[in-house]
Design an enzyme around this catalytic site. Structure first.
Site, mmCIF file in Angstrom:
data_model
loop_
_atom_site.group_PDB
_atom_site.id
_atom_site.type_symbol
_atom_site.label_atom_id
_atom_site.label_comp_id
_atom_site.label_asym_id
_atom_site.label_seq_id
_atom_site.Cartn_x
_atom_site.Cartn_y
_atom_site.Cartn_z
ATOM 1 N N ASN A 9 -35.635 -9.974 80.538
ATOM 2 C CA ASN A 9 -34.478 -9.361 81.201
ATOM 3 C C ASN A 9 -34.999 -8.144 81.949
ATOM 4 O O ASN A 9 -35.264 -7.112 81.348
ATOM 5 C CB ASN A 9 -33.437 -8.964 80.140
ATOM 6 C CG ASN A 9 -32.300 -8.149 80.723
ATOM 7 O OD1 ASN A 9 -32.126 -8.093 81.939
ATOM 8 N ND2 ASN A 9 -31.521 -7.505 79.857
ATOM 9 N N TRP A 10 -35.157 -8.316 83.257
ATOM 10 C CA TRP A 10 -35.743 -7.229 84.055
ATOM 11 C C TRP A 10 -34.779 -6.067 84.269
ATOM 12 O O TRP A 10 -35.178 -5.017 84.760
ATOM 13 C CB TRP A 10 -36.202 -7.774 85.412
ATOM 14 C CG TRP A 10 -37.497 -8.525 85.360
ATOM 15 C CD1 TRP A 10 -38.312 -8.679 84.264
ATOM 16 C CD2 TRP A 10 -38.147 -9.215 86.436
ATOM 17 N NE1 TRP A 10 -39.419 -9.423 84.603
ATOM 18 C CE2 TRP A 10 -39.342 -9.761 85.924
ATOM 19 C CE3 TRP A 10 -37.839 -9.418 87.782
ATOM 20 C CZ2 TRP A 10 -40.225 -10.504 86.722
ATOM 21 C CZ3 TRP A 10 -38.717 -10.162 88.575
ATOM 22 C CH2 TRP A 10 -39.899 -10.694 88.046
ATOM 23 N N LYS A 11 -33.513 -6.271 83.988
ATOM 24 C CA LYS A 11 -32.498 -5.229 84.246
ATOM 25 C C LYS A 11 -32.586 -4.801 85.719
ATOM 26 O O LYS A 11 -32.882 -5.628 86.568
ATOM 27 C CB LYS A 11 -32.662 -4.071 83.262
ATOM 28 C CG LYS A 11 -32.726 -4.586 81.811
ATOM 29 C CD LYS A 11 -32.586 -3.529 80.772
ATOM 30 C CE LYS A 11 -32.659 -4.195 79.389
ATOM 31 N NZ LYS A 11 -32.420 -3.272 78.295
ATOM 32 N N HIS A 94 -24.245 -8.684 78.188
ATOM 33 C CA HIS A 94 -25.273 -7.750 77.699
ATOM 34 C C HIS A 94 -24.601 -6.442 77.279
ATOM 35 O O HIS A 94 -23.631 -6.010 77.913
ATOM 36 C CB HIS A 94 -26.312 -7.494 78.791
ATOM 37 C CG HIS A 94 -27.507 -6.765 78.271
ATOM 38 N ND1 HIS A 94 -27.506 -5.410 78.090
ATOM 39 C CD2 HIS A 94 -28.713 -7.210 77.836
ATOM 40 C CE1 HIS A 94 -28.684 -5.048 77.576
ATOM 41 N NE2 HIS A 94 -29.424 -6.117 77.419
ATOM 42 N N GLU A 96 -25.332 -3.480 77.765
ATOM 43 C CA GLU A 96 -25.233 -2.476 78.829
ATOM 44 C C GLU A 96 -24.040 -2.755 79.734
ATOM 45 O O GLU A 96 -23.420 -1.837 80.264
ATOM 46 C CB GLU A 96 -26.552 -2.439 79.629
ATOM 47 C CG GLU A 96 -27.655 -1.738 78.834
ATOM 48 C CD GLU A 96 -29.061 -2.224 79.129
ATOM 49 O OE1 GLU A 96 -29.286 -2.882 80.159
ATOM 50 O OE2 GLU A 96 -29.956 -1.947 78.298
ATOM 51 N N GLU A 166 -28.683 -8.909 69.758
ATOM 52 C CA GLU A 166 -29.356 -7.672 70.166
ATOM 53 C C GLU A 166 -28.660 -6.471 69.543
ATOM 54 O O GLU A 166 -27.657 -5.982 70.085
ATOM 55 C CB GLU A 166 -29.321 -7.532 71.695
ATOM 56 C CG GLU A 166 -30.010 -8.653 72.434
ATOM 57 C CD GLU A 166 -30.487 -8.201 73.813
ATOM 58 O OE1 GLU A 166 -31.685 -8.365 74.081
ATOM 59 O OE2 GLU A 166 -29.685 -7.674 74.594
ATOM 60 N N GLY A 172 -34.317 -0.805 73.925
ATOM 61 C CA GLY A 172 -34.990 0.227 74.713
ATOM 62 C C GLY A 172 -35.346 1.473 73.917
ATOM 63 O O GLY A 172 -35.699 2.500 74.484
ATOM 64 N N SER A 212 -36.414 -4.223 71.720
ATOM 65 C CA SER A 212 -37.787 -3.746 71.554
ATOM 66 C C SER A 212 -38.756 -4.820 71.065
ATOM 67 O O SER A 212 -39.669 -4.536 70.283
ATOM 68 C CB SER A 212 -37.829 -2.513 70.643
ATOM 69 O OG SER A 212 -37.054 -1.461 71.209
ATOM 70 N N GLY A 233 -36.622 -6.974 77.154
ATOM 71 C CA GLY A 233 -36.356 -6.064 78.262
ATOM 72 C C GLY A 233 -37.636 -5.418 78.756
ATOM 73 O O GLY A 233 -38.397 -6.002 79.525
ATOM 74 N N GLY A 234 -37.901 -4.208 78.304
ATOM 75 C CA GLY A 234 -39.030 -3.398 78.780
ATOM 76 C C GLY A 234 -40.355 -4.149 78.836
ATOM 77 O O GLY A 234 -41.088 -4.069 79.825
HETATM 78 P P1 PGA Z 1 -35.664 -3.989 75.281
HETATM 79 O O1 PGA Z 1 -34.330 -4.635 75.919
HETATM 80 O O2 PGA Z 1 -36.594 -5.146 74.986
HETATM 81 O O3 PGA Z 1 -36.196 -3.076 76.341
HETATM 82 O O4 PGA Z 1 -35.256 -3.288 74.036
HETATM 83 C C1 PGA Z 1 -33.798 -5.842 75.445
HETATM 84 C C2 PGA Z 1 -32.547 -6.170 76.217
HETATM 85 O O5 PGA Z 1 -31.788 -5.248 76.539
HETATM 86 O O6 PGA Z 1 -32.280 -7.351 76.520
#
Ligand code: PGA
Length: 250
Positions: A9-11, A94, A96, A166, A172, A212, A233-234
């Site tokens: 997930n590149w956001k 998600h 966010e 999640e 993050g 994470s 994500g990251g």
């Molecule tokens: P993260 O994000 O791996 O940076 O914690 C995961 C996500 O939000 O899908």
């Protein structure tokens, strides 16, 4: 046996030239995996990413969509639009988006139905906040989110829904749920699906862990009984790191 599904997930990161270079770099590193490899990219990268990934085993997904097909919804993108360029997956709900853009369990449910109407496979996110966890509400929250998300879907649609568990406090932050904790939460989600759609269907649903995930913890997480891969994500922004997550078992 359920397959492993590893999705990046590149956001809100990566310009088209970076996306193309990333996919060109990743493709040879993940070409022998048995896992399904997906990159969920910003709208502006979708077309470039689809073209670059064409001859590879990398699938491309979006990070959100609207539930209507078309109309006066300035700034929104519909499932029909995603399908028209060849997108196969879409992240829905998600945390966010729930947190910053007022998505609710009900809009998540509408979006999932619209995704299936357009032959898109939804990756549906559920997860508890730190506050909810601390008062012992994790299971209650994630099973309720799952129930409403899947409400009104056919058995076949439920079977084809990917769920990403999640925990919000792990996104993050560098804090990961322990493999045992994450596996238990995912078992609770699977039990909820079994309650409503039967064990046979529940056993087929892919349920990922997200929060994470990195190359150094992927193996421990993905070797548990119920964690079927990850939403990353990251660590999905670095070619080598993401490839090492996909190749966690090597
Ligand atoms: P993260 O994000 O791996 O940076 O914690 C995961 C996500 O939000 O899908």
């Amino acid at each position: 046996m359920r397959r492993k599904v590893i999705a990046g997930n590149w956001k809100m990161n990566m310009l088209p030239n970076e996306a193309m270079a990333f996919i060109e770099g990743l493709a040879p590193l993940v070409k022998n995996t048995d896992a399904e490899v997906i990159l969920c990219v910003p709208y502006t990268d979708l077309f470039y990413s689809l073209l670059t990934a064409q001859e590879t085993n990398i699938k491309i997904g979006a990070q959100n969509m609207h539930w209507e097909e078309s109309g006066a919804y300035t700034g929104e993108v519909s499932g029909q639009m995603l399908k028209s360029i060849g997108v196969e997956y879409v992240i829905i709900g998600h945390s966010e988006r729930r947190q910053y853009f007022n998505e609710t369990d009900e809009t998540v449910n509408k979006k999932i139905k619209a995704a299936f109407a357009n032959e898109l496979k939804p990756i549906v996110c559920v997860g508890e906040t730190l506050e909810q966890r601390e008062v012992g509400k994790t299971e209650e929250v994630i099973t309720a989110q799952t129930k409403i998300a899947l409400d009104g879907l056919t058995e076949e649609q439920v079977e084809n829904t990917i769920i990403a568990y999640e925990p919000i406090w792990a996104i993050g932050t560098g804090k990961t749920a322990t493999a045992e904790d994450a596996n238990n939460s995912i078992k609770a989600i699977r039990n909820e699906i079994a309650k409503n759609y039967g064990q046979n269907i529940a056993d087929k649903v892919i349920i990922q862990y997200g929060g994470s995930v990195k190359a150094s913890n992927a193996k421990e997480l993905f070797s548990t009984s119920d964690i079927d891969g990850g939403l990353v994500g990251g660590a999905s922004l670095k070619v080598e790191e993401f490839a090492n997550i996909v190749n966690y078992s090597i």
